[in-house]
Design an enzyme around this catalytic site. Structure first.
Site, PDB file in Angstrom:
ATOM      1  N   SER A   1       0.790  -1.236   0.000  1.00  0.00           N
ATOM      2  CA  SER A   1       0.000   0.000   0.000  1.00  0.00           C
ATOM      3  C   SER A   1       0.821   1.284   0.000  1.00  0.00           C
ATOM      4  O   SER A   1       0.258   2.368   0.131  1.00  0.00           O
ATOM      5  CB  SER A   1      -0.956  -0.011   1.195  1.00  0.00           C
ATOM      6  OG  SER A   1      -0.249  -0.289   2.361  1.00  0.00           O
TER       7      SER A   1
ATOM      8  N   THR B   1      -1.350   3.685   4.101  1.00  0.00           N
ATOM      9  CA  THR B   1      -0.518   4.880   4.167  1.00  0.00           C
ATOM     10  C   THR B   1       0.506   4.950   5.291  1.00  0.00           C
ATOM     11  O   THR B   1       0.182   4.688   6.452  1.00  0.00           O
ATOM     12  CB  THR B   1      -1.470   6.086   4.369  1.00  0.00           C
ATOM     13  OG1 THR B   1      -2.531   5.966   3.445  1.00  0.00           O
ATOM     14  CG2 THR B   1      -0.741   7.384   4.233  1.00  0.00           C
TER      15      THR B   1
ATOM     16  N   THR C   1       1.438   7.034  -0.094  1.00  0.00           N
ATOM     17  CA  THR C   1       0.560   5.874  -0.248  1.00  0.00           C
ATOM     18  C   THR C   1       0.362   5.521  -1.718  1.00  0.00           C
ATOM     19  O   THR C   1       0.535   6.378  -2.597  1.00  0.00           O
ATOM     20  CB  THR C   1      -0.825   6.170   0.381  1.00  0.00           C
ATOM     21  OG1 THR C   1      -1.600   4.982   0.432  1.00  0.00           O
ATOM     22  CG2 THR C   1      -1.595   7.207  -0.422  1.00  0.00           C
TER      23      THR C   1
ATOM     24  N   ARG D   1      -8.094   8.638  -9.204  1.00  0.00           N
ATOM     25  CA  ARG D   1      -8.633   8.869  -7.850  1.00  0.00           C
ATOM     26  C   ARG D   1      -7.504   9.393  -6.943  1.00  0.00           C
ATOM     27  O   ARG D   1      -6.395   8.889  -6.950  1.00  0.00           O
ATOM     28  CB  ARG D   1      -9.186   7.561  -7.289  1.00  0.00           C
ATOM     29  CG  ARG D   1      -9.715   7.650  -5.844  1.00  0.00           C
ATOM     30  CD  ARG D   1      -8.679   7.195  -4.825  1.00  0.00           C
ATOM     31  NE  ARG D   1      -9.229   7.084  -3.470  1.00  0.00           N
ATOM     32  CZ  ARG D   1      -8.496   6.864  -2.391  1.00  0.00           C
ATOM     33  NH1 ARG D   1      -7.185   6.724  -2.491  1.00  0.00           N
ATOM     34  NH2 ARG D   1      -9.054   6.783  -1.190  1.00  0.00           N
TER      35      ARG D   1
ATOM     36  N   THR E   1      -4.463   7.929   8.309  1.00  0.00           N
ATOM     37  CA  THR E   1      -4.415   6.714   7.511  1.00  0.00           C
ATOM     38  C   THR E   1      -5.811   6.094   7.545  1.00  0.00           C
ATOM     39  O   THR E   1      -6.594   6.374   8.447  1.00  0.00           O
ATOM     40  CB  THR E   1      -3.353   5.739   8.056  1.00  0.00           C
ATOM     41  OG1 THR E   1      -3.429   4.520   7.314  1.00  0.00           O
ATOM     42  CG2 THR E   1      -3.557   5.425   9.517  1.00  0.00           C
ATOM     43  N   GLY E   2      -6.097   5.286   6.553  1.00  0.00           N
ATOM     44  CA  GLY E   2      -7.429   4.700   6.476  1.00  0.00           C
ATOM     45  C   GLY E   2      -8.102   5.109   5.178  1.00  0.00           C
ATOM     46  O   GLY E   2      -7.437   5.425   4.196  1.00  0.00           O
TER      47      GLY E   2
HETATM   48  N1  GLY Z   1      -5.432   6.957   3.115  1.00  0.00           N
HETATM   49  C1  GLY Z   1      -5.016   6.592   1.837  1.00  0.00           C
HETATM   50  C2  GLY Z   1      -6.020   6.683   0.796  1.00  0.00           C
HETATM   51  O1  GLY Z   1      -7.205   6.557   1.066  1.00  0.00           O
HETATM   52  O2  GLY Z   1      -5.658   6.890  -0.345  1.00  0.00           O
END
Ligand code: GLY
Length: 328
Positions: A69, A170, A188, A198, A221-222
């Site tokens: 990730s 992330t 990330t 995106r 993060t998330g």
């Molecule tokens: N927190 C990383 C993302 O949603 O791209």
């Protein structure tokens, strides 16, 4: 489950509020942040700046091809292309740089730093970001590893929703030096199998990262969609400005978001880390299982964050319809 109130007796997982006794202090997301923090600390001890430490630490994670990730090895978008997001921010002078949806560049955090230091801009995206990186001497290279390609093919066969539960996501890292200056970075590959183009919270200043040299710094993060609709990291810093301990500020931010969002606390899947100018630190997540790394001279550990829901971390989110019958 019902949203818990600020600092409730039943708050899950918290190891208590933290305080660094020596500096530099580095705090980052997830257990993979610990070696990144340690490299950051060594970089400063060898004479580098706090920002040099942040960049070096995050580069370590970006180069780890086993991490699905961040950086090389990150899971690709819907079309099988790895698109990376990163930002960097320094408290002194309130400067920032970022790149989003950049392809073929191993170290987006370093490109973000170049955007900050070499251009009058803050955020470059897509082809423009890649062109700028190449102009700055970064080389292009494939980022899709065999493992990530295999996972993408399995996802194609299933055509399920985008998901991020194969690995944690992330890296956000924030730091404080002995002179009281703050800095941070975030990197990330974003939501796995996302739509091409995106952009999540991570490269957006105030969302995935925010640094205010008068107050403190925060990172997220998330599920990015559930942070960037609320300026999450900015909100954490603003709660610290009101006098809250960093951990309390993270909790209060999640409470605010969970109160406003139709998803509710169980479904948001967001986490924050924070430090203040006095060296206090903390973290909170919507669900159980968010761990963060804390490193300063004489101490380096992975800690459990406070959790506001019994749901574990991992899932997807984003814009949701309002509940039926409400505001219609
Ligand atoms: N927190 C990383 C993302 O949603 O791209």
């Amino acid at each position: 489950m019902a949203l818990l109130m600020f600092n409730p007796p039943g708050l899950r997982g918290a190891e208590g509020e933290g305080q660094a006794t020596q500096f530099p202090l580095f705090v980052s997301t997830w257990p993979f942040g610990q070696p990144a923090n340690e490299l950051a600390r060594k970089t400063v001890e060898r004479g580098g700046s706090l920002l040099d430490g942040i960049e070096a630490g995050i580069r370590l994670t970006e180069a780890d091809f086993k991490n699905l990730s961040v950086g090389i090895g990150g899971l690709p978008n819907r079309d099988g292309v790895v698109q990376l997001d990163a930002c960097i921010m320094v408290g002194r002078g309130h400067q920032a740089g970022a790149v989003a949806a950049i392809e073929g560049i191993l170290h987006p955090i370093s490109v973000a730093r170049k955007v900050m230091e070499e251009t009058p801009h803050v955020l470059l995206v897509g082809q423009g970001a890649q062109d700028f990186a190449v102009d700055q001497g970064f080389s292009l290279q494939p980022l899709l590893t065999a493992t990530a390609r295999e996972e993408w093919r399995k996802w194609q066969a299933k055509q399920s929703d985008p998901k991020r539960d194969l690995n944690h996501d992330t890296i956000a890292m924030i730091g404080l030096d002995a002179a009281g200056n703050l800095a941070g970075g975030c990197s990330t590959s974003g939501l796995a199998y996302k739509l091409p183009g995106r952009v999540g919270d991570s490269p957006l200043i105030g969302d995935g990262l925010y640094v205010d040299n008068e107050v403190g710094a925060a990172g997220a993060t998330g599920v990015g969609e559930n942070v960037l609709r609320y300026c999450g990291s900015f909100l954490v810093v603003e709660f610290m400005r009101q006098g809250l301990h960093p951990q309390a500020a993270c909790i209060k931010t999640i409470e605010r978001i969970a109160r406003l969002d139709p998803l509710g606390v169980d479904e948001l899947f967001i986490n924050f880390i924070a430090i203040d100018k006095a060296g206090r630190f903390g973290a909170a997540g919507t669900g159980e299982g968010f761990e963060y790394a804390v490193t300063y001279p004489g101490s380096s550990e992975v800690r459990d964050s406070a959790a506001l829901s019994s749901r574990s971390v991992g899932a997807i989110g984003g814009n949701q319809p309002e509940p039926r019958g409400e505001n219609r």
